[in-house]
Design an enzyme around this catalytic site. Structure first.
Site, PDB file in Angstrom:
ATOM      1  N   HIS A   7      -7.641  10.546   4.341  1.00 24.52           N
ATOM      2  CA  HIS A   7      -6.985   9.516   5.148  1.00 24.52           C
ATOM      3  C   HIS A   7      -7.202   9.790   6.640  1.00 24.52           C
ATOM      4  O   HIS A   7      -7.419  10.929   7.034  1.00 24.52           O
ATOM      5  CB  HIS A   7      -5.483   9.499   4.857  1.00 24.52           C
ATOM      6  CG  HIS A   7      -5.150   8.879   3.535  1.00 24.52           C
ATOM      7  ND1 HIS A   7      -4.624   9.592   2.504  1.00 24.52           N
ATOM      8  CD2 HIS A   7      -5.282   7.610   3.092  1.00 24.52           C
ATOM      9  CE1 HIS A   7      -4.429   8.780   1.473  1.00 24.52           C
ATOM     10  NE2 HIS A   7      -4.825   7.569   1.797  1.00 24.52           N
ATOM     11  N   GLY A   8      -7.112   8.738   7.425  1.00 25.31           N
ATOM     12  CA  GLY A   8      -7.197   8.898   8.879  1.00 25.31           C
ATOM     13  C   GLY A   8      -8.633   9.032   9.359  1.00 25.31           C
ATOM     14  O   GLY A   8      -9.574   8.595   8.709  1.00 25.31           O
ATOM     15  N   ASP A  10       0.850  -1.194   0.000  1.00 21.02           N
ATOM     16  CA  ASP A  10       0.000   0.000   0.000  1.00 21.02           C
ATOM     17  C   ASP A  10       0.891   1.251   0.000  1.00 21.02           C
ATOM     18  O   ASP A  10       1.912   1.290   0.689  1.00 21.02           O
ATOM     19  CB  ASP A  10      -0.883  -0.034   1.262  1.00 21.02           C
ATOM     20  CG  ASP A  10      -1.920   1.081   1.301  1.00 21.02           C
ATOM     21  OD1 ASP A  10      -2.353   1.529   0.226  1.00 21.02           O
ATOM     22  OD2 ASP A  10      -2.294   1.485   2.421  1.00 21.02           O
ATOM     23  N   HIS A  11       0.503   2.251  -0.781  1.00 20.54           N
ATOM     24  CA  HIS A  11       1.248   3.518  -0.857  1.00 20.54           C
ATOM     25  C   HIS A  11       2.751   3.346  -1.052  1.00 20.54           C
ATOM     26  O   HIS A  11       3.545   3.869  -0.260  1.00 20.54           O
ATOM     27  CB  HIS A  11       0.975   4.390   0.379  1.00 20.54           C
ATOM     28  CG  HIS A  11      -0.372   5.032   0.346  1.00 20.54           C
ATOM     29  ND1 HIS A  11      -0.676   6.091  -0.482  1.00 20.54           N
ATOM     30  CD2 HIS A  11      -1.511   4.720   1.006  1.00 20.54           C
ATOM     31  CE1 HIS A  11      -1.957   6.411  -0.314  1.00 20.54           C
ATOM     32  NE2 HIS A  11      -2.492   5.589   0.564  1.00 20.54           N
ATOM     33  N   HIS A  48      -9.598   5.337  -0.988  1.00 24.11           N
ATOM     34  CA  HIS A  48      -8.698   5.439   0.165  1.00 24.11           C
ATOM     35  C   HIS A  48      -9.422   6.260   1.212  1.00 24.11           C
ATOM     36  O   HIS A  48     -10.348   6.990   0.907  1.00 24.11           O
ATOM     37  CB  HIS A  48      -7.383   6.119  -0.242  1.00 24.11           C
ATOM     38  CG  HIS A  48      -6.448   5.183  -0.934  1.00 24.11           C
ATOM     39  ND1 HIS A  48      -5.219   4.841  -0.425  1.00 24.11           N
ATOM     40  CD2 HIS A  48      -6.583   4.498  -2.090  1.00 24.11           C
ATOM     41  CE1 HIS A  48      -4.633   3.995  -1.256  1.00 24.11           C
ATOM     42  NE2 HIS A  48      -5.443   3.760  -2.280  1.00 24.11           N
ATOM     43  N   GLY A  49      -8.988   6.151   2.465  1.00 29.84           N
ATOM     44  CA  GLY A  49      -9.664   6.920   3.504  1.00 29.84           C
ATOM     45  C   GLY A  49     -11.044   6.355   3.790  1.00 29.84           C
ATOM     46  O   GLY A  49     -12.018   7.084   3.926  1.00 29.84           O
ATOM     47  N   GLY A  50     -11.138   5.021   3.890  1.00 28.12           N
ATOM     48  CA  GLY A  50     -12.434   4.370   4.106  1.00 28.12           C
ATOM     49  C   GLY A  50     -12.834   4.292   5.580  1.00 28.12           C
ATOM     50  O   GLY A  50     -13.736   3.561   5.934  1.00 28.12           O
ATOM     51  N   SER A  51     -12.164   5.038   6.447  1.00 24.85           N
ATOM     52  CA  SER A  51     -12.495   4.985   7.873  1.00 24.85           C
ATOM     53  C   SER A  51     -13.547   6.019   8.227  1.00 24.85           C
ATOM     54  O   SER A  51     -13.393   7.196   7.905  1.00 24.85           O
ATOM     55  CB  SER A  51     -11.243   5.247   8.725  1.00 24.85           C
ATOM     56  OG  SER A  51     -10.542   4.057   8.938  1.00 24.85           O
ATOM     57  N   ASN A  77     -10.077   0.795   1.055  1.00 23.00           N
ATOM     58  CA  ASN A  77      -8.995   0.762   2.026  1.00 23.00           C
ATOM     59  C   ASN A  77      -9.526   1.244   3.374  1.00 23.00           C
ATOM     60  O   ASN A  77     -10.038   2.361   3.481  1.00 23.00           O
ATOM     61  CB  ASN A  77      -7.857   1.702   1.591  1.00 23.00           C
ATOM     62  CG  ASN A  77      -7.035   1.128   0.468  1.00 23.00           C
ATOM     63  OD1 ASN A  77      -7.451   0.197  -0.222  1.00 23.00           O
ATOM     64  ND2 ASN A  77      -5.856   1.682   0.264  1.00 23.00           N
TER      65      ASN A  77
HETATM   66 ZN   LIG Z   1      -4.367   5.562   1.149  1.00 25.60          ZN
END
Ligand SMILES: [Zn+2]
Length: 291
Positions: A182-183, A82-83, A210-213, A232
């Site tokens: 992200h985060g 990842d990344h 991305h940033g699926g939180s 993600n």
């Molecule tokens: Zn990411």
């Protein structure tokens, strides 16, 4: 089932409109929890390790352990970097047997992003591995307030950029920016599903969030409906597991507790958190048709 690449699982997800969970691990217990959550729900999964976490574990240690876990799993598992921050690390991962890598040159100029991604794609495809690229800017919520993506701004991935990037690199999957960060989210994000839908219509490949939180179940579902096939998710899982472990230890104040007990509890907590996400992503029981 065994070690597979992104195409092996995401093309079916794209066709049938569900998303495959891509979960980061930072140690063996987390990795075990991820695979075991997928096995319990008969779902394919992306077991991924971010280059930024390498200070804890070397790429060799990550690779050997993740590939071994994937090979003996009862569901298809993608072992993914990842990344990836530089071409050398992505190449090293591919040579070690990772079935997939992401090269994130999204903050660099378009031309540089294309050149580096293309170089990795050529080697990866020769080895039967897949590559995820990124176009657009996904910021991190740094506590200064959320970036407002409710109106189209040039921070979103542009349809023509995404198309040009794909035509020039032939990446297998593309991370796009449509309002996630992200985060941990401090405020409700403004997701632009219209832009996401347009990109999805213009490209033949699966798209990555991305940033699926911290998104709502509805926001996940709407993203999937508009073309997201890999999600993600890490930050919220990580906090939930730490909080769960704290409760576990508090409840055992008067008992002997060994490190092993904590490891087993971490596996259980990771599994519990991720099973909820896999169900929302709609990938339960898709493992049989995935490969
Ligand atoms: Zn990411």
């Amino acid at each position: 089932m065994t070690l597979v690449n992104l195409n092996d699982v995401l093309l079916d997800a794209k066709k049938r409109s569900y998303a495959v969970g891509a979960f980061n691990f930072t140690d063996i217990s987390t990795a075990r929890g991820i695979v075991s959550a997928a096995e319990k729900l008969n779902a394919p999964v992306v077991l991924q390790f971010a280059q930024s976490h390498l200070p804890y574990m070397s790429l060799e240690e990550v690779g050997i352990n993740a590939i071994q876990l994937a090979k003996k799993a009862s569901v298809p598992v993608v072992v993914h970097l990842d990344h990836g921050e530089d071409v050398a690390t992505a190449m090293k991962a591919l040579k070690m047997g990772f079935s997939s890598v992401m090269l994130d040159f999204s903050l660099k100029p378009f031309k540089e992003n294309v050149k580096a991604t293309k170089e990795v794609v050529e080697i990866a495809h020769d080895l039967g591995a897949s590559v995820e690229g990124e176009i657009g800017v996904m910021t991190r919520d740094d506590g200064e307030g959320m970036p407002d993506y409710s109106h189209l701004t040039d921070k979103y991935t542009k349809v023509e950029d995404a198309k040009r990037f794909y035509d020039l690199t032939h990446v297998d999957a593309l991370a796009v920016s449509f309002g996630t960060v992200h985060g941990i989210y401090r405020e409700k994000p403004h997701l632009n599903f219209e832009r996401l839908h347009e990109i999805s219509e213009a490209l033949p490949i699966p798209l990555v969030m991305h940033g699926g939180s911290g998104l709502s179940d509805e926001e996940y579902r709407e993203s999937i409906k508009n073309g997201i096939t890999k999600i993600n998710y890490y930050s919220v899982m990580s906090f939930n597991v730490v909080n769960g472990l704290r409760d576990y230890l508090n409840a055992r104040r008067d008992k002997q507790t060994f490190l092993y007990d904590c490891d087993m509890e971490v596996i259980r907590l990771v599994e519990e958190d991720l099973m909820k996400k896999i169900k929302i992503f709609g990938s339960t029981d898709t493992a049989l048709v995935a490969k």
